[in-house]
Design a protein around this motif. Structure first.
Motif, PDB file in Angstrom:
ATOM      1  N   ALA A  72       0.827  -1.210   0.000  1.00 57.52           N
ATOM      2  CA  ALA A  72       0.000   0.000   0.000  1.00 57.52           C
ATOM      3  C   ALA A  72       0.857   1.253   0.000  1.00 57.52           C
ATOM      4  N   LEU A  73       1.874   1.282   0.856  1.00 56.97           N
ATOM      5  CA  LEU A  73       2.727   2.471   0.932  1.00 56.97           C
ATOM      6  C   LEU A  73       3.482   2.685  -0.375  1.00 56.97           C
ATOM      7  N   ARG A  74       4.040   1.617  -0.931  1.00 54.75           N
ATOM      8  CA  ARG A  74       4.804   1.770  -2.166  1.00 54.75           C
ATOM      9  C   ARG A  74       3.904   2.266  -3.300  1.00 54.75           C
ATOM     10  N   THR A  75       2.690   1.729  -3.404  1.00 53.71           N
ATOM     11  CA  THR A  75       1.797   2.110  -4.493  1.00 53.71           C
ATOM     12  C   THR A  75       1.344   3.558  -4.358  1.00 53.71           C
ATOM     13  N   VAL A  76       0.923   3.950  -3.163  1.00 55.06           N
ATOM     14  CA  VAL A  76       0.405   5.306  -2.968  1.00 55.06           C
ATOM     15  C   VAL A  76       1.538   6.324  -3.035  1.00 55.06           C
ATOM     16  N   TRP A  77       2.661   6.030  -2.402  1.00 54.58           N
ATOM     17  CA  TRP A  77       3.794   6.955  -2.470  1.00 54.58           C
ATOM     18  C   TRP A  77       4.276   7.135  -3.912  1.00 54.58           C
ATOM     19  N   SER A  78       4.287   6.059  -4.682  1.00 52.92           N
ATOM     20  CA  SER A  78       4.728   6.164  -6.066  1.00 52.92           C
ATOM     21  C   SER A  78       3.759   6.983  -6.905  1.00 52.92           C
ATOM     22  N   ALA A  79       2.487   7.014  -6.502  1.00 49.95           N
ATOM     23  CA  ALA A  79       1.482   7.755  -7.260  1.00 49.95           C
ATOM     24  C   ALA A  79       1.374   9.209  -6.847  1.00 49.95           C
ATOM     25  N   SER A  80       1.884   9.546  -5.675  1.00 47.53           N
ATOM     26  CA  SER A  80       1.671  10.887  -5.139  1.00 47.53           C
ATOM     27  C   SER A  80       2.557  11.911  -5.854  1.00 47.53           C
ATOM     28  N   ASP A  81       2.030  13.136  -5.961  1.00 46.65           N
ATOM     29  CA  ASP A  81       2.791  14.234  -6.541  1.00 46.65           C
ATOM     30  C   ASP A  81       3.342  15.176  -5.481  1.00 46.65           C
ATOM     31  N   ALA A  82       3.092  14.879  -4.202  1.00 46.68           N
ATOM     32  CA  ALA A  82       3.594  15.732  -3.125  1.00 46.68           C
ATOM     33  C   ALA A  82       5.096  15.520  -2.939  1.00 46.68           C
ATOM     34  N   PRO A  83       5.858  16.577  -2.700  1.00 46.23           N
ATOM     35  CA  PRO A  83       7.312  16.418  -2.523  1.00 46.23           C
ATOM     36  C   PRO A  83       7.707  15.745  -1.219  1.00 46.23           C
ATOM     37  N   ILE A  84       6.825  15.744  -0.205  1.00 40.63           N
ATOM     38  CA  ILE A  84       7.106  15.074   1.066  1.00 40.63           C
ATOM     39  C   ILE A  84       6.016  14.036   1.302  1.00 40.63           C
ATOM     40  N   LEU A  85       6.432  12.779   1.532  1.00 43.19           N
ATOM     41  CA  LEU A  85       5.507  11.672   1.731  1.00 43.19           C
ATOM     42  C   LEU A  85       5.690  11.124   3.139  1.00 43.19           C
ATOM     43  N   ALA A  86       4.585  10.887   3.828  1.00 40.33           N
ATOM     44  CA  ALA A  86       4.648  10.371   5.199  1.00 40.33           C
ATOM     45  C   ALA A  86       3.593   9.303   5.375  1.00 40.33           C
ATOM     46  N   TYR A  87       3.691   8.580   6.475  1.00 40.40           N
ATOM     47  CA  TYR A  87       2.622   7.645   6.830  1.00 40.40           C
ATOM     48  C   TYR A  87       2.570   7.499   8.339  1.00 40.40           C
ATOM     49  N   MET A  88       1.414   7.138   8.838  1.00 37.99           N
ATOM     50  CA  MET A  88       1.246   6.860  10.260  1.00 37.99           C
ATOM     51  C   MET A  88       0.158   5.810  10.416  1.00 37.99           C
ATOM     52  N   ASP A  89       0.213   5.098  11.544  1.00 38.75           N
ATOM     53  CA  ASP A  89      -0.773   4.063  11.813  1.00 38.75           C
ATOM     54  C   ASP A  89      -2.126   4.684  12.145  1.00 38.75           C
ATOM     55  N   VAL A  90      -3.185   3.939  11.855  1.00 41.00           N
ATOM     56  CA  VAL A  90      -4.531   4.462  12.020  1.00 41.00           C
ATOM     57  C   VAL A  90      -4.890   4.667  13.486  1.00 41.00           C
ATOM     58  N   ASP A  91      -4.229   3.954  14.391  1.00 45.35           N
ATOM     59  CA  ASP A  91      -4.576   4.111  15.802  1.00 45.35           C
ATOM     60  C   ASP A  91      -4.033   5.403  16.406  1.00 45.35           C
ATOM     61  N   LEU A  92      -3.181   6.130  15.658  1.00 44.71           N
ATOM     62  CA  LEU A  92      -2.586   7.384  16.141  1.00 44.71           C
ATOM     63  C   LEU A  92      -1.933   7.199  17.508  1.00 44.71           C
ATOM     64  N   SER A  93      -1.194   6.102  17.643  1.00 40.00           N
ATOM     65  CA  SER A  93      -0.479   5.873  18.898  1.00 40.00           C
ATOM     66  C   SER A  93       0.587   6.934  19.138  1.00 40.00           C
ATOM     67  N   THR A  94       1.116   7.507  18.068  1.00 40.40           N
ATOM     68  CA  THR A  94       2.154   8.531  18.184  1.00 40.40           C
ATOM     69  C   THR A  94       1.517   9.898  18.356  1.00 40.40           C
ATOM     70  N   ASP A  95       2.053  10.662  19.279  1.00 40.48           N
ATOM     71  CA  ASP A  95       1.567  12.022  19.509  1.00 40.48           C
ATOM     72  C   ASP A  95       1.773  12.854  18.248  1.00 40.48           C
ATOM     73  N   LEU A  96       0.726  13.507  17.774  1.00 41.17           N
ATOM     74  CA  LEU A  96       0.787  14.259  16.523  1.00 41.17           C
ATOM     75  C   LEU A  96       1.673  15.492  16.607  1.00 41.17           C
ATOM     76  N   ASN A  97       2.052  15.916  17.791  1.00 36.80           N
ATOM     77  CA  ASN A  97       2.962  17.057  17.908  1.00 36.80           C
ATOM     78  C   ASN A  97       4.336  16.763  17.311  1.00 36.80           C
TER      79      ASN A  97
END
Length: 507
Positions: free
Chosen positions: A98-123
């Protein structure tokens, strides 16, 4: 004045311009599988945070990994309600896919990903992508194992996470601290070249991407994060750990055998005076000296053990000759691979033959020292023999390095220099940084490869194969359909050779 002397695929990193014209600077991908309950609150919370705190334009892309519950309906509803949300559906499972396909399709210069549970503090999101926007780093990862991180999770997951990262450090010499934290970002120009080399389509995708990037010399920025474990996580720990260990073995084998070339990921040096070439110093001398000293120390120990063993059954001269012969063959093979970087079987017999000539010179030095010792005393002590042989071997070692560098493996250096000249002569003149498209001033142009829709499952070509002067890699991307909807797309894999240029590539 830029002082780069080794051309590579990637241009020098540059700060992304603040002005945008339609194309988002950041594309945050959320890979999901059967997350009908958590998807909507996750996306709404992330969108609210980015709207309030992120100073650049952004996009949130939901990458649905073949969910069989109501996740697709939730994703479509969010896409319709929030302008910055896009929905991408894949018919096959696999977070890496999923990451490889979407990142390869994106036109944004910065690509990121995070888990859906948002365990990581968004700050930590802005500190994560800031070094990529500024041009300081190529990749960025969140780390739960940093000293300043604050983590809440059970002892079982804590033990598994730390044990896994210790395995990576011990087996693949990884220097990053946390491979599996679901909080990462990468520059798009790096992703276009790096992702085709990553073979895994599951949970090991992160680790493989980081190991290859680190081995290629790309800069990885780490951000300490606050992280709270999700007790309802659907990750199967045992199965994931088993697949990760298989991936460690596969990548380690590929790197050890030299079957994966990372030359396409080289970046030019910057303007730092410390990066400039030092005149009148042979290229690679310092690294070769370190490697030769390590191999020489181990060879000397091996030689002394052999000599002590052979000395129990024969005289000193024959024991010395036999021990030196065996250790010389091993020494030449080790220096060939580790010190001078010669891979493959080509020229191995020639190098061993030349190494035997060097062995003969070393034999003359050590045998002469034993003759001199026996002339001085009729029955020298064994410790005295060893001391004399160590001194003679030190002198022979210095001579061996000079002969190895100037004679035995000189053809390797000449090949490298000539190859660099050929590469440089075939590279078109281009600016140090990326060229920006006319439709979106200040931003990189659109992806180079158009999507090819196929009904069958994606076929990923393994990048681990024998490397020659012309290596074969693959690039692919999936895009947006003509009607404006995102669909699962598989792109025909096309071989890309190191010196090929695409007519649509403005770089």
């Amino acid at each position: 004045m830029r002082t780069d002397s080794s051309p590579g695929t990637l241009p020098a990193r540059e700060h992304l311009p603040a002005a945008t014209a339609g194309t988002p600077v950041l594309d945050v991908v959320i890979p999901v599988y059967n997350e009908e309950k958590d998807l909507q609150p996750c996306v709404e919370r992330l969108h609210d945070h980015l709207t309030r705190t992120f100073p650049y334009t952004f996009r949130i892309t939901i990458a649905d990994n073949a969910s069989i519950d109501s996740t697709p309906e939730v994703a479509r509803r969010l896409e319709a309600q929030i302008p910055e949300v896009r929905n991408f559906r894949l018919e096959q499972k696999g977070r890496g896919r999923a990451l490889r396909t979407v990142w390869s399709a994106s036109d944004a210069p910065i690509l990121a990903y995070m888990d859906v549970d948002l365990s990581t503090d968004l700050n930590a999101l802005l500190p994560l992508v800031a070094p990529l926007i500024s041009g300081h780093s190529d990749l960025a990862i969140g780390s739960r194992l940093s000293r300043s991180s604050r983590v809440v999770r059970g002892p079982k997951r804590e033990f598994i996470s730390r044990a896994y990262n210790l395995i990576l450090r011990g087996s693949l010499q990884a220097r990053f601290s946390d491979a599996q934290c679901g909080f990462k970002a990468i520059r798009r120009d790096v992703a276009q070249v790096l992702l085709p080399l990553v073979e895994d389509t599951g949970w090991f995708f992160d680790t493989e991407m980081l190991v290859l990037a680190e081995r290629a010399g790309l800069r990885i920025h780490e951000v300490p994060v606050d992280w709270v474990d999700d007790p309802d996580s659907t990750v199967h720990i045992v199965k994931t750990a088993t697949e990760d260990l298989k991936g460690v073995w596969r990548v380690g084998k590929a790197l050890a055998t030299g079957s994966l070339s990372l030359d396409r990921l080289t970046r030019p040096f910057g303007d730092d005076p410390r990066d400039r070439e030092i005149q009148d110093v042979p290229k690679g001398l310092a690294r070769q000296l370190v490697g030769f000293c390590v191999v020489g120390g181990l060879s000397t120990l091996f030689y002394l053990l052999l000599y002590s063993g052979f000395r129990q059954f024969t005289g000193s001269q024959f024991a010395n000759a036999l021990a030196l012969l065996v250790s010389a063959v091993a020494n030449t093979a080790a220096n060939r691979r580790l010190t001078f970087g010669v891979r493959g079987r080509g020229g191995a017999v020639k190098h061993q033959a030349q190494g035997l000539v060097v062995f003969g010179i070393g034999l003359a030095l050590t045998s002469g020292s034993l003759v001199a010792l026996n002339a001085a005393t009729t029955e020298p002590a064994h410790a005295t023999e060893l001391a004399v042989l160590i001194a003679a071997n030190l002198a022979a070692t210095v001579l061996r390095f000079l002969l190895f560098r100037a004679w035995v493996f000189s053809d390797r250096r000449e090949d490298d220099d000539s190859m660099s000249t050929v590469v440089a002569s075939h590279l078109p003149d281009r600016p140090a940084g990326p060229t920006y498209g006319p439709q979106h001033p200040g931003l990189p142009t659109a992806p180079l490869y158009a999507p090819q829709h196929q009904p069958q499952a994606p076929a990923y070509a393994s990048p681990y194969r024998s490397t020659t002067a012309t290596q074969e890699t693959t690039q692919f991307r999936a895009g947006e359909a003509a009607d404006g909807t995102w669909r699962d797309a598989t792109v025909r894999l096309q071989p890309v050779r190191p010196h090929d240029t695409d007519p649509g590539d403005p770089r």
